[in-house]
Structure formats: C-alpha cells, structure tokens
Design a protein around this motif. Sequence first.
Motif, mmCIF file in Angstrom:
data_model
loop_
_atom_site.group_PDB
_atom_site.id
_atom_site.type_symbol
_atom_site.label_atom_id
_atom_site.label_comp_id
_atom_site.label_asym_id
_atom_site.label_seq_id
_atom_site.Cartn_x
_atom_site.Cartn_y
_atom_site.Cartn_z
ATOM 1 N N GLN A 186 101.577 -40.977 37.522
ATOM 2 C CA GLN A 186 101.583 -42.318 38.089
ATOM 3 C C GLN A 186 101.534 -42.229 39.599
ATOM 4 O OE1 GLN A 186 103.617 -45.367 36.238
ATOM 5 N NE2 GLN A 186 103.770 -46.683 38.036
ATOM 6 N N ALA A 187 100.646 -43.037 40.196
ATOM 7 C CA ALA A 187 100.532 -43.114 41.652
ATOM 8 C C ALA A 187 100.804 -44.547 42.083
ATOM 9 C CB ALA A 187 99.141 -42.682 42.104
ATOM 10 N N ASP A 188 101.750 -44.718 43.001
ATOM 11 C CA ASP A 188 102.131 -46.034 43.516
ATOM 12 C C ASP A 188 101.969 -46.051 45.028
ATOM 13 O OD1 ASP A 188 103.270 -47.308 41.029
ATOM 14 O OD2 ASP A 188 104.590 -45.573 41.163
ATOM 15 N N HIS A 189 101.258 -47.051 45.540
ATOM 16 C CA HIS A 189 101.109 -47.234 46.988
ATOM 17 C C HIS A 189 100.624 -45.950 47.666
ATOM 18 C CE1 HIS A 189 103.324 -51.010 46.452
ATOM 19 N NE2 HIS A 189 104.200 -50.310 45.750
ATOM 20 N N ALA A 190 99.671 -45.291 47.043
ATOM 21 C CA ALA A 190 99.174 -44.018 47.569
ATOM 22 C C ALA A 190 97.749 -44.187 48.109
ATOM 23 C CB ALA A 190 99.217 -42.951 46.491
ATOM 24 N N ARG A 191 97.300 -43.180 48.865
ATOM 25 C CA ARG A 191 95.965 -43.213 49.465
ATOM 26 C C ARG A 191 95.304 -41.843 49.336
ATOM 27 N NH1 ARG A 191 95.113 -47.291 53.350
ATOM 28 N NH2 ARG A 191 93.594 -45.927 54.363
ATOM 29 N N ASP A 192 94.002 -41.878 49.127
ATOM 30 C CA ASP A 192 93.157 -40.683 49.242
ATOM 31 C C ASP A 192 93.640 -39.534 48.358
ATOM 32 O OD1 ASP A 192 91.665 -42.066 51.171
ATOM 33 O OD2 ASP A 192 93.004 -41.404 52.769
ATOM 34 N N LEU A 193 93.697 -39.797 47.060
ATOM 35 C CA LEU A 193 94.103 -38.796 46.087
ATOM 36 C C LEU A 193 92.880 -38.135 45.466
ATOM 37 C CD1 LEU A 193 96.934 -40.738 44.219
ATOM 38 C CD2 LEU A 193 97.144 -39.210 46.203
ATOM 39 N N THR A 194 93.039 -36.873 45.061
ATOM 40 C CA THR A 194 91.949 -36.120 44.438
ATOM 41 C C THR A 194 92.434 -35.470 43.155
ATOM 42 O OG1 THR A 194 90.916 -35.654 46.580
ATOM 43 C CG2 THR A 194 90.314 -34.225 44.728
ATOM 44 N N PHE A 195 91.676 -35.687 42.078
ATOM 45 C CA PHE A 195 91.915 -35.025 40.795
ATOM 46 C C PHE A 195 90.612 -34.314 40.432
ATOM 47 C CE2 PHE A 195 94.614 -38.696 41.174
ATOM 48 C CZ PHE A 195 95.854 -38.241 40.773
ATOM 49 N N TYR A 196 90.663 -32.990 40.376
ATOM 50 C CA TYR A 196 89.429 -32.199 40.302
ATOM 51 C C TYR A 196 89.551 -31.125 39.234
ATOM 52 C CZ TYR A 196 85.645 -29.152 42.106
ATOM 53 O OH TYR A 196 84.515 -28.381 42.239
ATOM 54 N N ARG A 197 88.701 -31.207 38.229
ATOM 55 C CA ARG A 197 88.522 -30.185 37.189
ATOM 56 C C ARG A 197 89.728 -30.010 36.266
ATOM 57 N NH1 ARG A 197 85.558 -25.479 40.663
ATOM 58 N NH2 ARG A 197 87.173 -24.201 39.653
ATOM 59 N N ILE A 198 90.767 -30.767 36.450
ATOM 60 C CA ILE A 198 91.980 -30.584 35.678
ATOM 61 C C ILE A 198 91.821 -31.173 34.271
ATOM 62 C CG2 ILE A 198 93.071 -32.733 36.440
ATOM 63 C CD1 ILE A 198 94.805 -29.313 36.026
ATOM 64 N N THR A 199 92.496 -30.585 33.294
ATOM 65 C CA THR A 199 92.537 -31.115 31.928
ATOM 66 C C THR A 199 93.902 -31.731 31.675
ATOM 67 O OG1 THR A 199 90.938 -29.512 31.071
ATOM 68 C CG2 THR A 199 92.418 -30.528 29.484
ATOM 69 N N LEU A 200 93.901 -32.960 31.178
ATOM 70 C CA LEU A 200 95.129 -33.684 30.846
ATOM 71 C C LEU A 200 95.153 -33.891 29.345
ATOM 72 C CD1 LEU A 200 94.933 -36.423 33.633
ATOM 73 C CD2 LEU A 200 95.920 -34.124 33.808
ATOM 74 N N ARG A 201 96.248 -33.487 28.704
ATOM 75 C CA ARG A 201 96.327 -33.560 27.239
ATOM 76 C C ARG A 201 97.618 -34.240 26.788
ATOM 77 N NH1 ARG A 201 92.496 -30.316 24.949
ATOM 78 N NH2 ARG A 201 91.816 -28.440 26.085
ATOM 79 N N ASN A 202 97.515 -34.904 25.651
ATOM 80 C CA ASN A 202 98.686 -35.284 24.851
ATOM 81 C C ASN A 202 99.731 -36.061 25.630
ATOM 82 O OD1 ASN A 202 97.493 -33.813 22.729
ATOM 83 N ND2 ASN A 202 98.473 -31.924 23.421
ATOM 84 N N ALA A 203 99.288 -37.032 26.422
ATOM 85 C CA ALA A 203 100.244 -37.864 27.146
ATOM 86 C C ALA A 203 101.117 -38.642 26.167
ATOM 87 C CB ALA A 203 99.508 -38.832 28.066
ATOM 88 N N ALA A 204 102.370 -38.847 26.529
ATOM 89 C CA ALA A 204 103.265 -39.670 25.716
ATOM 90 C C ALA A 204 102.947 -41.148 25.878
ATOM 91 C CB ALA A 204 104.711 -39.403 26.118
ATOM 92 N N ASN A 205 102.332 -41.511 26.989
ATOM 93 C CA ASN A 205 101.928 -42.883 27.296
ATOM 94 C C ASN A 205 100.618 -42.776 28.068
ATOM 95 O OD1 ASN A 205 102.399 -45.619 29.125
ATOM 96 N ND2 ASN A 205 103.313 -45.786 27.089
ATOM 97 N N PHE A 206 100.352 -43.620 29.038
ATOM 98 C CA PHE A 206 99.109 -43.518 29.800
ATOM 99 C C PHE A 206 98.979 -42.125 30.429
ATOM 100 C CE2 PHE A 206 99.468 -48.306 31.014
ATOM 101 C CZ PHE A 206 99.231 -48.656 29.703
ATOM 102 N N HIS A 207 97.740 -41.649 30.528
ATOM 103 C CA HIS A 207 97.519 -40.369 31.210
ATOM 104 C C HIS A 207 97.607 -40.518 32.723
ATOM 105 C CE1 HIS A 207 95.961 -39.277 27.236
ATOM 106 N NE2 HIS A 207 96.115 -38.018 27.603
ATOM 107 N N VAL A 208 96.851 -41.462 33.293
ATOM 108 C CA VAL A 208 96.884 -41.678 34.743
ATOM 109 C C VAL A 208 96.957 -43.177 35.008
ATOM 110 C CG1 VAL A 208 95.781 -41.294 36.978
ATOM 111 C CG2 VAL A 208 95.457 -39.623 35.127
ATOM 112 N N MET A 209 97.969 -43.602 35.743
ATOM 113 C CA MET A 209 98.104 -44.989 36.167
ATOM 114 C C MET A 209 98.068 -45.043 37.680
ATOM 115 S SD MET A 209 98.567 -48.091 35.001
ATOM 116 C CE MET A 209 98.660 -49.629 35.933
#
Length: 439
Positions: A186-209
């Motif tokens: 979860q990202a709140d009130h953030a700026r200029d974030l980078t998500f690169y090549r990563i694998t996200l699995r089996n979240a209990a709820n949302f993967h990325v908010m």
Amino acid sequence: MLPALISMILLGAVLLAAPAQAQDRRAVSEPSLPVQLCATLSPSPASAEGRWPEETQRLQSAINHCPSGGAVRLVADAQGGRFLSGPLTMKSGVTLWIDRGAILSAVPDPRAYDTGARLCGSVAAKGSGCLPFISFKGTTGGGIVGDGEIDGQGGAVMVGHDETWWQIARRADREGGKQNNPRLIQADHARDLTFYRITLRNAANFHVMLDEVEGATFWGVKIDTPADARNTDGIDPSASQDITIVHSYIRAGDDNIAIKAGKGATRHVSILDDHFYWGHGLSIGSETNAGVSDILVSAVTLDGTASGLRIKSDVSRGGLVTRVRYEDVCLRDNQKPIDFDTRYDASAWGLSIPVYEAISLHDVTGADGTLILRGHDGDHPLTVQFDGVRFGQGATWQVENVELSAGPGGVSPTPPGLTLTPAAGPPPDCGGRWAPFPE
C-alpha cells in the motif's frame, strides 16, 4: 421495441483521436536496477526457524539505515532464499531489490498486522483492522524491483486459526461482513514510485493499492494469485495521477486492475502492452464519485477475464468518467467482453449519479459474450464511439440510455438501431498477440 433513449449517430469522418492529455503526462522509460547498494542480505536462521520478529527487525533496520538513492538487496544463498517477515515500512528514495531466487514471505500471523483493535484475521462490521505487508507512507522515490518474489501467503493457515486468509474472505462474503486481511503493498501520499520486474503472489487482499499517489511506474511486473481468492485485486490506483502500467502480466481473484476515485480524482493513467488472464477484468470503479478521466488503454490482451473492458458504478458512489480511450485491444473467453454499467449494484441508493462520456474504442477485437452499455437515464446517457470494433456473431448487445457513434471502421455485430455499411477488409489479427503467463 428498442431500449429507452438510444441515440445513434454515424460519423462520416474518422473517429476523433484521443486527446493528447489522455495518458500519463510523464516521459516514462524502462527503469534500471539500482547501482548503489547499502545492504545485501541473505536469509537469517531467524527466518528459517520462524522467528519472524527478529527477521522483520533486521530487514526494517536495513531499510531505515539506507540513504536515499540506495537499495537493500535480498539474495538467496546455499540454504535457500526465503525471508519470513512481518510488516515493513519503506523509506523515501530507498529501493527494495529482491533478487532472483529470493522470496519475501508475509508471515501468516494476524497479530503481526493488527492495528490495535484485535480485528485482523476476523470477519467484522469494519474491514480496516490490518496493516499492509509493505507500506509507502508519504515517501518520494524508491520502490521494489528485481526478479524475485513477494508472497502474501493468502492460502496459508493463519497462526492461531484454522482458516486461511482467503477462507476468511469467502466467509465474509457468505456472512455479509467485512474481511480483515492485510493488503500486500500500500502506498499513501507517495510520489515517483517504481515497481520493476518483481513478481507478486498470493496476496491476502489487494496486491497493490495506490492512494493519493503522484507518479508510479509498473514495468514488467507479474501478479499471480488463484482465481477463487476473493478481493485480491491486482493494481488499484485511487485518487492518484500519472500512473503507467506496462509490459506486465496479471491474473488475480478479483479485478486485474481497478481504477478508483473515492476520496479524490484519478486521472492520466496509461495501461500499455499488458496481458490479463483470469480475474474480473480491466475495470474503472466502482468508486467513481470524485471523477476518473484521461485514461489510455493500448495494446493489451484480456484472455479469460470474466469481464473484459469494464466501467462499473452506481448511485451510491457514482461520478463522471470521461476521456477514456481503448485501442488495439484483443479479448477472448470473456463472459462480458464490454461491460459499461451505471447500475453495478441495482439495489444501491443515493444521489451520486454515474455519468460515462467520451468513451472511445478503436481496433478492439473479441469473440462471443454479452456486450453491456447501460447509461443511467435519458438525462445522463452513456456516450461511446466505435471505430474498428469487431466481436463474434454470437455476441449479443444489452443497450440502454446511450448515445453511440461510429467511424469508418464500424462495429460488428451492429448494436440495435444503428445502420452501418460493413467495413472493408478483415478485422485485426490477434493470433500473434496472445502470450502465456510467464511461469
């Protein structure tokens, strides 16, 4: 008799191009892996032995002591690559680099995420009882990169319980309560974030908010969670702007992407050259009350999503959705390839009327299924433009309270009441566009 208040207009000229602002306004290019390392960590015996508080403290300390512009790198060693941790908080300018073979696993212990009300891991009247696994709070720069994985362990039996996180979610659905499960990122009130090549699995709820985020790039990200894992959305930008999701692969138990606007407007989003598999579709809504605008969806495939291109809201949370352009899109095996519905919850009540206007589809190809265009009423019609839109002859339209227009590429099958000369030439070929999920 035709559905009420259908207005059809055939355009003799080409369909107007999408406004220049209908996309991320940043100049986005492929990110790179960090060059400045402030720590390289392999799993500790604490992680292997399940003493997750110690491992959490070690990882958090490395993040806290890393200067802006640096990276904390997690690597596998001869003993393995699994890091078992509780919640982590990122720091401005710091990147978490998870190397190939390394897996950052979220401990399946509700006590680790509880916000103090002792609700995490339960079904209750409210659903805000858990901290996320990874938090970006007011940060600028940094992100998560690498060819490793983050595993939310949504299918693991929770410590001290006889249920998994996903079973909690399904029980909440049956009982009518709220699940208290942690989001993965979860990202709140953030700026200029980078998500690169990563694998996200089996979240209990949302993967990325993303909540009130200005500038975020997802490039080459893979999200992989079972189709029956309830409320495991892939990426949800909310009250955010200038977001790009590109060259990514998403299969999830709910919306593959959901663009929301509950607390603030979401605008200037680019979804480019992505592949979606099982899930509920590429969605806007259901919260649109603060407004969604300037969205570009280009060169994507939706292979087996329940809905395909979807806009959903109702009078309890509706608002203006405008300047949305879909182009060069391929769909197959979808129950509802097009699903634009202002009555998402038919029993909802309120005065927040959803209005969808300036929606355009250009070179969109699909198979059979139900094609839904449902505006709110005659004073708030749904306005859609088609050019080169083709579905199978078994596709059926449900059209109500709309204003439709078509360019020279036309639309097939023709919606009821619209007379068109069939477009010359074959439809776009999607044969080379489909891609298997990268295992």
